[in-house]
Design a protein around this motif. Structure first.
Motif, PDB file in Angstrom:
ATOM      1  N   GLY A  13       6.947  -1.885  -5.912  1.00 29.69           N
ATOM      2  CA  GLY A  13       6.571  -0.860  -4.934  1.00 29.69           C
ATOM      3  C   GLY A  13       5.475  -1.382  -4.029  1.00 29.69           C
ATOM      4  N   ALA A  14       5.580  -2.676  -3.694  1.00 29.18           N
ATOM      5  CA  ALA A  14       4.495  -3.366  -2.979  1.00 29.18           C
ATOM      6  C   ALA A  14       4.301  -2.865  -1.554  1.00 29.18           C
ATOM      7  CB  ALA A  14       4.774  -4.881  -2.970  1.00 29.18           C
ATOM      8  N   THR A  15       5.308  -2.214  -0.981  1.00 30.44           N
ATOM      9  CA  THR A  15       5.201  -1.757   0.407  1.00 30.44           C
ATOM     10  C   THR A  15       4.690  -0.325   0.509  1.00 30.44           C
ATOM     11  OG1 THR A  15       7.556  -1.229   0.211  1.00 30.44           O
ATOM     12  CG2 THR A  15       6.987  -3.266   1.364  1.00 30.44           C
ATOM     13  N   GLY A  16       4.425   0.313  -0.625  1.00 30.55           N
ATOM     14  CA  GLY A  16       4.018   1.715  -0.604  1.00 30.55           C
ATOM     15  C   GLY A  16       2.516   1.889  -0.525  1.00 30.55           C
ATOM     16  N   SER A  17       2.105   3.133  -0.638  1.00 25.89           N
ATOM     17  CA  SER A  17       0.690   3.475  -0.548  1.00 25.89           C
ATOM     18  C   SER A  17      -0.098   2.822  -1.688  1.00 25.89           C
ATOM     19  CB  SER A  17       0.569   5.008  -0.598  1.00 25.89           C
ATOM     20  OG  SER A  17      -0.729   5.392  -0.871  1.00 25.89           O
TER      21      SER A  17
ATOM     22  N   GLY B  95       9.463   7.615  -7.974  1.00 27.25           N
ATOM     23  CA  GLY B  95      10.623   8.302  -8.549  1.00 27.25           C
ATOM     24  C   GLY B  95      11.216   7.632  -9.782  1.00 27.25           C
TER      25      GLY B  95
ATOM     26  N   SER C  34      10.150  -4.320  -3.446  1.00 27.16           N
ATOM     27  CA  SER C  34      10.226  -3.061  -2.690  1.00 27.16           C
ATOM     28  C   SER C  34      11.648  -2.528  -2.845  1.00 27.16           C
ATOM     29  CB  SER C  34       9.906  -3.310  -1.214  1.00 27.16           C
ATOM     30  OG  SER C  34      10.944  -4.077  -0.634  1.00 27.16           O
TER      31      SER C  34
ATOM     32  N   ILE D 271       4.995  12.142  -3.169  1.00 29.75           N
ATOM     33  CA  ILE D 271       3.889  12.701  -3.961  1.00 29.75           C
ATOM     34  C   ILE D 271       3.068  13.688  -3.126  1.00 29.75           C
ATOM     35  CG2 ILE D 271       2.391  10.696  -3.550  1.00 29.75           C
ATOM     36  CD1 ILE D 271       1.044  11.205  -6.200  1.00 29.75           C
TER      37      ILE D 271
ATOM     38  N   MET E  94      -7.757   5.640  -4.393  1.00 22.72           N
ATOM     39  CA  MET E  94      -6.918   5.074  -5.451  1.00 22.72           C
ATOM     40  C   MET E  94      -7.271   3.638  -5.803  1.00 22.72           C
ATOM     41  SD  MET E  94      -5.141   7.391  -6.743  1.00 22.72           S
ATOM     42  CE  MET E  94      -4.145   6.382  -7.822  1.00 22.72           C
TER      43      MET E  94
ATOM     44  N   THR F 118      -4.565  10.298   0.848  1.00 22.69           N
ATOM     45  CA  THR F 118      -3.528   9.762   1.721  1.00 22.69           C
ATOM     46  C   THR F 118      -2.542   9.018   0.831  1.00 22.69           C
ATOM     47  OG1 THR F 118      -5.178   9.471   3.420  1.00 22.69           O
ATOM     48  CG2 THR F 118      -3.095   8.315   3.748  1.00 22.69           C
TER      49      THR F 118
ATOM     50  N   LYS G 286       4.617   7.852 -12.354  1.00 20.52           N
ATOM     51  CA  LYS G 286       4.573   8.876 -13.410  1.00 20.52           C
ATOM     52  C   LYS G 286       5.956   9.412 -13.735  1.00 20.52           C
ATOM     53  CE  LYS G 286       2.162  11.054 -10.244  1.00 20.52           C
ATOM     54  NZ  LYS G 286       1.051  11.826  -9.728  1.00 20.52           N
TER      55      LYS G 286
ATOM     56  N   PRO H 243       5.040   9.972   1.008  1.00 18.35           N
ATOM     57  CA  PRO H 243       5.529  11.325   1.310  1.00 18.35           C
ATOM     58  C   PRO H 243       5.967  12.140   0.101  1.00 18.35           C
ATOM     59  CG  PRO H 243       7.046   9.618   2.135  1.00 18.35           C
ATOM     60  CD  PRO H 243       5.807   8.925   1.678  1.00 18.35           C
TER      61      PRO H 243
ATOM     62  N   LEU I  47      15.095  -4.415 -11.002  1.00 21.53           N
ATOM     63  CA  LEU I  47      13.700  -4.851 -11.159  1.00 21.53           C
ATOM     64  C   LEU I  47      13.479  -5.623 -12.456  1.00 21.53           C
ATOM     65  CD1 LEU I  47      11.954  -1.605  -9.861  1.00 21.53           C
ATOM     66  CD2 LEU I  47      12.014  -3.835  -8.717  1.00 21.53           C
TER      67      LEU I  47
ATOM     68  N   ALA J  15       4.511   0.781  -9.242  1.00 20.26           N
ATOM     69  CA  ALA J  15       4.147   1.703  -8.161  1.00 20.26           C
ATOM     70  C   ALA J  15       5.375   2.085  -7.348  1.00 20.26           C
ATOM     71  CB  ALA J  15       3.081   1.073  -7.268  1.00 20.26           C
TER      72      ALA J  15
HETATM   73  N1  LIG Z   1      -0.096   7.232  -3.356  1.00 21.79           N
HETATM   74  C1  LIG Z   1      -0.980   7.632  -4.228  1.00 21.79           C
HETATM   75  O1  LIG Z   1      -2.148   7.801  -3.901  1.00 21.79           O
HETATM   76  C2  LIG Z   1      -0.576   7.915  -5.652  1.00 21.79           C
HETATM   77  C3  LIG Z   1      -1.509   8.453  -6.549  1.00 21.79           C
HETATM   78  C4  LIG Z   1      -1.140   8.640  -7.878  1.00 21.79           C
HETATM   79  C5  LIG Z   1       0.127   8.327  -8.303  1.00 21.79           C
HETATM   80  N2  LIG Z   1       1.037   7.826  -7.411  1.00 21.79           N
HETATM   81  C6  LIG Z   1       2.386   7.512  -7.873  1.00 21.79           C
HETATM   82  O2  LIG Z   1       2.675   6.163  -7.533  1.00 21.79           O
HETATM   83  C7  LIG Z   1       4.056   6.022  -7.211  1.00 21.79           C
HETATM   84  C8  LIG Z   1       4.180   5.442  -5.815  1.00 21.79           C
HETATM   85  O3  LIG Z   1       3.614   6.367  -4.906  1.00 21.79           O
HETATM   86  P1  LIG Z   1       3.332   5.960  -3.386  1.00 21.79           P
HETATM   87  O4  LIG Z   1       2.572   7.104  -2.812  1.00 21.79           O
HETATM   88  O5  LIG Z   1       2.750   4.592  -3.328  1.00 21.79           O
HETATM   89  O6  LIG Z   1       4.818   5.967  -2.796  1.00 21.79           O
HETATM   90  P2  LIG Z   1       5.342   5.305  -1.438  1.00 21.79           P
HETATM   91  O7  LIG Z   1       4.222   5.066  -0.505  1.00 21.79           O
HETATM   92  O8  LIG Z   1       6.464   6.148  -0.992  1.00 21.79           O
HETATM   93  O9  LIG Z   1       5.885   3.888  -1.929  1.00 21.79           O
HETATM   94  C9  LIG Z   1       6.943   3.807  -2.826  1.00 21.79           C
HETATM   95  C10 LIG Z   1       7.246   2.367  -3.106  1.00 21.79           C
HETATM   96  O10 LIG Z   1       8.349   2.323  -4.024  1.00 21.79           O
HETATM   97  C11 LIG Z   1       9.305   1.404  -3.483  1.00 21.79           C
HETATM   98  N3  LIG Z   1      10.630   1.722  -4.024  1.00 21.79           N
HETATM   99  C12 LIG Z   1      11.335   2.864  -3.906  1.00 21.79           C
HETATM  100  N4  LIG Z   1      12.512   2.771  -4.554  1.00 21.79           N
HETATM  101  C13 LIG Z   1      12.544   1.513  -5.088  1.00 21.79           C
HETATM  102  C14 LIG Z   1      13.476   0.796  -5.861  1.00 21.79           C
HETATM  103  N5  LIG Z   1      14.644   1.350  -6.217  1.00 21.79           N
HETATM  104  N6  LIG Z   1      13.170  -0.477  -6.232  1.00 21.79           N
HETATM  105  C15 LIG Z   1      12.001  -1.031  -5.880  1.00 21.79           C
HETATM  106  N7  LIG Z   1      11.078  -0.402  -5.152  1.00 21.79           N
HETATM  107  C16 LIG Z   1      11.342   0.856  -4.765  1.00 21.79           C
HETATM  108  C17 LIG Z   1       9.187   1.587  -2.008  1.00 21.79           C
HETATM  109  O11 LIG Z   1       9.832   0.537  -1.312  1.00 21.79           O
HETATM  110  P3  LIG Z   1      10.307   0.756   0.241  1.00 21.79           P
HETATM  111  O12 LIG Z   1       9.066   0.718   1.055  1.00 21.79           O
HETATM  112  O13 LIG Z   1      11.214  -0.355   0.489  1.00 21.79           O
HETATM  113  O14 LIG Z   1      10.983   2.109   0.269  1.00 21.79           O
HETATM  114  C18 LIG Z   1       7.672   1.579  -1.867  1.00 21.79           C
HETATM  115  O15 LIG Z   1       7.178   0.273  -1.958  1.00 21.79           O
HETATM  116  C19 LIG Z   1       4.676   7.420  -7.353  1.00 21.79           C
HETATM  117  O16 LIG Z   1       5.216   7.572  -8.631  1.00 21.79           O
HETATM  118  C20 LIG Z   1       3.475   8.352  -7.213  1.00 21.79           C
HETATM  119  O17 LIG Z   1       3.651   9.583  -7.880  1.00 21.79           O
HETATM  120  C21 LIG Z   1       0.718   7.617  -6.103  1.00 21.79           C
END
Ligand SMILES: NC(=O)c1ccc[n+]([C@@H]2O[C@H](COP(=O)([O-])OP(=O)(O)OC[C@H]3O[C@@H](n4cnc5c(N)ncnc54)[C@H](OP(=O)(O)O)[C@@H]3O)[C@@H](O)[C@H]2O)c1
Length: 373
Positions: free
Chosen positions: A28-32, A91, A54, A196, A254, A191, A113, A194, A73, A88
């Motif tokens: 999930g390297a491209t996410g938040s 879903g 990603s 979460i 975070m 921040t 989670k 989308p 993965l 990270a």
């Molecule tokens: N953001 C926060 O502050 C925060 C805080 C607490 C907990 N969390 C938890 O952390 C997790 C990530 O949250 P986020 O906010 O970082 O989400 P996000 O910004 O939407 O990023 C999601 C990441 O998952 C990747 N991904 C999605 N489907 C995938 C798959 N099948 N194989 C490999 N990678 C995949 C996405 O890749 P693409 O970019 O290619 O779609 C992206 O890198 C969630 O479970 C969330 O509940 C987040």
């Protein structure tokens, strides 16, 4: 399994990290979370990325010897043989990586989670077999972990998860009838990605966190409370049997729990400023579960056990995607989830294929629910 067995500092991974540079597989390297994790790894000389993944976004600007966009993965993890997996992914898609790390006794820094909520008992069984540990990245669970560390489970009276209440805290159901995606994405304190962020607006996120806390720390649902703390300074609390309550405070950022999990037990420095008490507001409120039914639905799913939490999660993922796509009104998200839960028996998953089937069946039910919502 008790809380102590899950997080006891003495519990050694079967493939222990033995010091030196810690090799991190970042999923999930491209996410938040992923982006902030890259910043933490880059700032710490004893951390290095050995793999990055990603879902579909390119990883051109990520510096890692192994990279994978989409696909399985666990193949990447087999190849990378990391010291720690930072999951990270958003879903249920993160389930196989979570189970791989637990089964192999590799430290799991868990942001994803949804995999622990849906995988529950199977994940704990894999953790027992693998002998590793889960280092929570969710800020609330990182806070609880830090308040609990070194304590026996029977010393714990209850856990208190805090939440900001999201952008719609204080609103009535009538006032939520017409809210749009942009308003739901305007989180007051964090921040985030989308999915979460919408979960925070419906309070589904707090519901997922309730189930996550139950599995992480082995505490019954009746002894896990949720309280709103609108400025997100208090990240969670533990009440002990002697009347003492320990709280974890900090700015909502975070990078702190990510750094804690990746550098555990070192607690490396981060660029965060120390907490300034001259400008703090600490107010607590009860969540309004009448206006935001997702928290009560999650508690109900957790208490039912079996695959009910998996169904809750899957139906929520479908409903949130539909809301984000403009196909479902905000208030109908909980209707879709409640209907899916009502139509499933929640029988326990004996193995991963049972779990995948429960997830798929719940998604089908939720898709049907969209058409009538
Ligand atoms: N953001 C926060 O502050 C925060 C805080 C607490 C907990 N969390 C938890 O952390 C997790 C990530 O949250 P986020 O906010 O970082 O989400 P996000 O910004 O939407 O990023 C999601 C990441 O998952 C990747 N991904 C999605 N489907 C995938 C798959 N099948 N194989 C490999 N990678 C995949 C996405 O890749 P693409 O970019 O290619 O779609 C992206 O890198 C969630 O479970 C969330 O509940 C987040």
């Amino acid at each position: 399994m008790t809380a102590a067995e899950v997080w006891a500092p003495g519990a050694r991974p079967s493939r222990p990290y033995t010091g030196g540079v810690k090799r991190v597989a970042l999923l999930g390297a491209t996410g938040s979370i992923g982006r902030q994790a890259i910043e933490i790894v880059a700032a710490h000389p004893d951390l290095e990325l050995c793999a990055a993944a990603s879902g579909s976004a390119p990883l051109d600007d990520v510096d890692a010897p192994l990279k994978q966009v989409g696909g399985d993965l666990t193949e990447l993890l087999e190849q990378a043989q990391p010291d720690v997996v930072l999951n990270a992914v958003v879903g249920f898609a993160g389930i196989h990586a979570t189970l791989w790390a637990l089964e192999h006794g590799v430290d799991l820094a868990l942001a994803n989670k949804e995999s622990l909520v849906a995988g529950g008992e199977l994940a704990l069984a894999a953790l027992r077999r693998g002998g590793g540990r889960i280092l929570p990245v969710d800020s609330e669970h990182s806070a609880l972990y830090q308040c609990l560390e070194g304590r026996e489970v029977d010393q714990i009276h209850s856990l208190v998860l805090t939440g900001s209440g999201g952008p719609f805290r204080g609103r009535t159901r009538d006032e939520l009838a017409d809210v749009n995606v942009e308003q739901a994405l305007a989180h007051p304190t964090w921040t985030m990605g989308p999915k979460i962020t919408i979960d925070s607006a419906t309070l589904a996120n707090k519901g997922l966190e309730l189930i996550e806390a139950h599995f992480l720390f082995g505490i019954p649902y009746a002894r896990i409370d949720v309280v709103l703390q609108p400025t997100s300074i208090v990240h969670s609390l533990v009440r002990f049997r002697d009347g003492a309550t320990l709280a974890h405070l900090g700015y909502p950022d975070m990078r702190v729990p990510i750094s804690y999990a990746l550098t555990y037990p070192e607690r490396a420095s981060t660029p965060l400023a120390p907490l300034d008490f001259s400008s703090l507001t600490l107010e607590f409120q009860q969540p309004d579960t009448g206006t935001f039914p997702m928290l009560a639905l999650a508690r109900e799913a957790g208490e039912r056990g079996g695959t009910a939490p998996c169904v809750f999660n899957a139906a929520n993922e479908v409903a949130v995607a539909a809301f984000l796509a403009g196909r479902l009104p905000f208030l109908a998200v909980s209707d879709v989830v409640a209907d899916a839960l009502a139509q499933t028996d929640g029988a326990p998953a004996r193995d991963v294929s049972d779990l995948l089937e429960a997830d798929a069946a719940a998604r089908r039910l939720a898709e049907q629910g969209l058409s009538v919502a």
